[in-house]
Scaffold this motif. Structure first.
Motif, PDB file in Angstrom:
ATOM      1  N   GLU A 226       0.939  -1.273   0.030  1.00  0.00           N
ATOM      2  CA  GLU A 226      -0.023   0.199   0.071  1.00  0.00           C
ATOM      3  C   GLU A 226       0.772   1.316   0.085  1.00  0.00           C
ATOM      4  O   GLU A 226       0.740   2.174  -0.927  1.00  0.00           O
ATOM      5  CB  GLU A 226      -1.064   0.120   1.172  1.00  0.00           C
ATOM      6  N   LEU A 227       1.984   1.311   0.898  1.00  0.00           N
ATOM      7  CA  LEU A 227       2.817   2.408   0.717  1.00  0.00           C
ATOM      8  C   LEU A 227       3.367   2.599  -0.666  1.00  0.00           C
ATOM      9  O   LEU A 227       3.701   3.695  -1.085  1.00  0.00           O
ATOM     10  CB  LEU A 227       4.073   1.990   1.666  1.00  0.00           C
ATOM     11  N   VAL A 228       3.786   1.465  -1.201  1.00  0.00           N
ATOM     12  CA  VAL A 228       4.298   1.765  -2.767  1.00  0.00           C
ATOM     13  C   VAL A 228       3.334   2.248  -3.662  1.00  0.00           C
ATOM     14  O   VAL A 228       3.587   3.351  -4.329  1.00  0.00           O
ATOM     15  CB  VAL A 228       4.759   0.320  -3.184  1.00  0.00           C
ATOM     16  N   ALA A 229       2.184   1.861  -3.661  1.00  0.00           N
ATOM     17  CA  ALA A 229       1.073   2.266  -4.685  1.00  0.00           C
ATOM     18  C   ALA A 229       0.644   3.911  -4.175  1.00  0.00           C
ATOM     19  O   ALA A 229       0.793   4.436  -5.123  1.00  0.00           O
ATOM     20  CB  ALA A 229      -0.083   1.326  -4.248  1.00  0.00           C
ATOM     21  N   HIS A 230       0.607   4.124  -2.964  1.00  0.00           N
ATOM     22  CA  HIS A 230       0.305   5.623  -2.519  1.00  0.00           C
ATOM     23  C   HIS A 230       1.428   6.411  -2.902  1.00  0.00           C
ATOM     24  O   HIS A 230       1.306   7.600  -3.107  1.00  0.00           O
ATOM     25  CB  HIS A 230      -0.094   5.568  -1.076  1.00  0.00           C
ATOM     26  N   GLU A 231       2.796   6.092  -2.589  1.00  0.00           N
ATOM     27  CA  GLU A 231       3.869   6.806  -2.876  1.00  0.00           C
ATOM     28  C   GLU A 231       3.996   7.191  -4.262  1.00  0.00           C
ATOM     29  O   GLU A 231       4.401   8.277  -4.525  1.00  0.00           O
ATOM     30  CB  GLU A 231       5.221   5.926  -2.196  1.00  0.00           C
ATOM     31  N   LEU A 232       3.898   6.245  -5.202  1.00  0.00           N
ATOM     32  CA  LEU A 232       4.072   6.463  -6.605  1.00  0.00           C
ATOM     33  C   LEU A 232       2.757   7.019  -7.111  1.00  0.00           C
ATOM     34  O   LEU A 232       2.913   7.791  -8.227  1.00  0.00           O
ATOM     35  CB  LEU A 232       4.135   5.122  -7.294  1.00  0.00           C
ATOM     36  N   PHE A 233       1.704   6.752  -6.878  1.00  0.00           N
ATOM     37  CA  PHE A 233       0.460   7.438  -7.466  1.00  0.00           C
ATOM     38  C   PHE A 233      -0.282   8.195  -6.750  1.00  0.00           C
ATOM     39  O   PHE A 233      -1.309   8.888  -7.317  1.00  0.00           O
ATOM     40  CB  PHE A 233      -0.485   6.141  -7.950  1.00  0.00           C
ATOM     41  N   GLY A 234      -0.255   8.551  -5.420  1.00  0.00           N
ATOM     42  CA  GLY A 234      -1.107   9.224  -4.636  1.00  0.00           C
ATOM     43  C   GLY A 234      -2.176   8.596  -4.188  1.00  0.00           C
ATOM     44  O   GLY A 234      -2.323   7.352  -4.400  1.00  0.00           O
ATOM     45  N   ASP A 235      -3.304   9.221  -3.692  1.00  0.00           N
ATOM     46  CA  ASP A 235      -4.389   8.646  -3.201  1.00  0.00           C
ATOM     47  C   ASP A 235      -5.421   8.332  -4.008  1.00  0.00           C
ATOM     48  O   ASP A 235      -6.564   7.890  -3.717  1.00  0.00           O
ATOM     49  CB  ASP A 235      -4.783   9.584  -1.871  1.00  0.00           C
ATOM     50  N   ARG A 236      -5.300   8.786  -5.390  1.00  0.00           N
ATOM     51  CA  ARG A 236      -6.228   8.672  -6.182  1.00  0.00           C
ATOM     52  C   ARG A 236      -6.552   7.320  -6.696  1.00  0.00           C
ATOM     53  O   ARG A 236      -7.636   7.015  -7.398  1.00  0.00           O
ATOM     54  CB  ARG A 236      -6.263   9.676  -7.313  1.00  0.00           C
ATOM     55  N   PHE A 237      -5.744   6.397  -6.309  1.00  0.00           N
ATOM     56  CA  PHE A 237      -5.712   5.119  -7.069  1.00  0.00           C
ATOM     57  C   PHE A 237      -6.039   3.973  -5.346  1.00  0.00           C
ATOM     58  O   PHE A 237      -5.472   4.472  -4.578  1.00  0.00           O
ATOM     59  CB  PHE A 237      -4.519   4.518  -7.363  1.00  0.00           C
ATOM     60  N   ASP A 238      -6.979   3.141  -5.768  1.00  0.00           N
ATOM     61  CA  ASP A 238      -7.193   2.064  -4.777  1.00  0.00           C
ATOM     62  C   ASP A 238      -6.314   0.857  -5.015  1.00  0.00           C
ATOM     63  O   ASP A 238      -5.967   0.601  -6.165  1.00  0.00           O
ATOM     64  CB  ASP A 238      -8.655   1.912  -4.483  1.00  0.00           C
ATOM     65  N   VAL A 239      -5.904   0.181  -3.816  1.00  0.00           N
ATOM     66  CA  VAL A 239      -5.274  -1.083  -4.206  1.00  0.00           C
ATOM     67  C   VAL A 239      -6.364  -2.072  -3.525  1.00  0.00           C
ATOM     68  O   VAL A 239      -6.896  -2.300  -2.595  1.00  0.00           O
ATOM     69  CB  VAL A 239      -3.948  -0.952  -3.164  1.00  0.00           C
ATOM     70  N   ARG A 240      -6.260  -3.133  -4.162  1.00  0.00           N
ATOM     71  CA  ARG A 240      -7.117  -4.369  -3.756  1.00  0.00           C
ATOM     72  C   ARG A 240      -6.251  -5.613  -3.751  1.00  0.00           C
ATOM     73  O   ARG A 240      -5.430  -5.874  -4.799  1.00  0.00           O
ATOM     74  CB  ARG A 240      -8.401  -4.788  -4.158  1.00  0.00           C
ATOM     75  N   LEU A 241      -6.266  -6.395  -2.713  1.00  0.00           N
ATOM     76  CA  LEU A 241      -5.347  -7.756  -2.901  1.00  0.00           C
ATOM     77  C   LEU A 241      -6.462  -8.836  -3.276  1.00  0.00           C
ATOM     78  O   LEU A 241      -7.479  -8.948  -2.743  1.00  0.00           O
ATOM     79  CB  LEU A 241      -4.629  -7.902  -1.531  1.00  0.00           C
TER      80      LEU A 241
END
Ligand code: FA5
Length: 339
Positions: A226-241
């Motif tokens: 989640e840290l990687v995703a938010h660091e690279l894309f910001g909060d406009r993207f959601d992550v799902r596992l």
């Protein structure tokens, strides 16, 4: 004649002019030639006097012409040197500067992020042994899951690596756990006999991640991703596992990120799911630990393999992965860091 000639010479400033004057004074039709030619009509007493006088005038004029020629040459040279002088104070033309490829820029960002968390950055061979690429990843020969990654074989035992996961085995084998946990990422190029389409390329990048220590949990993996995703894309993207299957992790997950193209609504790019798969991950399988000589009763950890090509597509809204590999400067310069 001599005085007039010397006077005229002074006013010549170019080679052509000088040459004209020389012909006029000393040429076949010139006054001196005329005098010398007329010698035959003179008396024997006059001849030596006139002759030597005419010769003297001729020699003095010739000397003066040579000297003038030298002066004019020198002047021309000075003008030329002046004109061609290099002004070292002028600002230079800027040299065209290269630029890191957009995928490399993403990899650099990922490296920075993980270096900041104390990971090592390692690289491994693209031409790899079957042993590391598959066998030590819990995929013995003839394992059906080898079909998940269609492979370019070089010989029976050597192949173009299909994933960066062999770096897990390579680093675990070498790591001295008495000195502390193993935390590494390993970016690089991988190859698969995939049919190229907007989200697949037969050559693409992966960044492997591996953490092995005592007491590592799935929550550590999730937090890291989640840290990687938010660091690279910001909060406009959601992550799902999503639960998934890899022979080298148990349990296994795949991580999806909101589709950049439709913002999660569903479109052709994300096959109408609203999500794009960007990485595979899981808790390292005990067999993988054992084969690399790690005591699986004491140590465990997580691993992930993410696709920076897909990250770049998400980040910049690129709708076809093949653009990254076409070397079209018009496309690549859009990601220039110069501006
Ligand atoms: C693997 O390659 C696993 N080695 C990942 C892994 C590592 C799992 C560690 C568990 C632990 P997979 O085949 O799903 O998994 O590929 C991983 C990522 O690479 C994908 O999520 C995707 O982002 C990218 N990827 C896969 N195939 C392609 C392709 N043909 N073109 C571009 N990117 C691709």
């Amino acid at each position: 004649l001599l005085n007039q000639g010397l006077e005229d010479l002074k006013s010549t400033s170019e080679q052509d002019e000088l040459n004209e004057l020389r012909v006029h004074l000393l040429g076949k039709k010139g006054p001196i030639t005329k005098v010398l030619r007329g010698m035959k009509d003179l008396s024997p007493e006059e001849r030596p006097v006139v002759g030597s006088f005419a010769n003297e005038v001729r020699d003095r004029l010739q000397e003066a012409i040579d000297a003038r020629k030298e002066e004019i040459d020198q002047k021309l040279l000075t003008v030329k040197l002046e004109k061609e002088k290099i002004d070292v104070t002028l600002p230079g033309k800027p040299a065209a500067r290269g630029n890191a490829h957009v995928i490399q820029q993403i990899i650099d960002q990922i490296e920075d992020l993980f270096l900041g968390m104390g990971y090592q950055v390692l690289s491994g061979p693209e031409v790899e042994e079957d042993r590391y690429n598959f066998e030590m990843m819990n995929l013995p020969k003839d394992h059906p899951a080898r079909d998940m990654q269609d492979t370019f074989y070089i010989t029976k035992d050597i192949l173009m690596r299909t994933q960066t996961s062999p770096m897990q085995a390579r680093t675990m084998e070498k790591h001295d756990f008495s000195k502390g946990p193993l935390k590494m990422i390993s970016p690089g190029v991988v190859y698969r006999r995939d049919t190229d389409d907007p989200t697949h390329s037969h050559q693409f990048h992966q960044v492997e991640g591996l953490v092995i220590d005592k007491h590592v949990t799935m929550a550590d993996l999730k937090g890291t991703l989640e840290l990687v995703a938010h660091e690279l894309f910001g909060d406009r993207f959601d992550v799902r596992l999503r639960p998934s299957y890899f022979p080298f992790t148990e349990p296994s997950v795949e991580a999806d990120i909101t589709c950049f193209n439709c913002g999660g609504k569903g479109c052709a790019v994300c096959k109408h799911t609203g999500w794009i798969e960007v990485l595979g991950a899981g808790m390292v399988h005990p067999n993988v630990l054992k084969m690399a000589g790690v005591d699986s009763d004491i140590y465990g950890g997580f691993a992930f393999g993410l696709g920076p090509d897909r990250f770049a597509m998400l980040k910049y809204g690129v709708d076809d992965i093949r653009n990254f590999y076409l070397d079209d400067e018009r496309f690549l310069n859009q990601f220039s860091m110069k501006g």
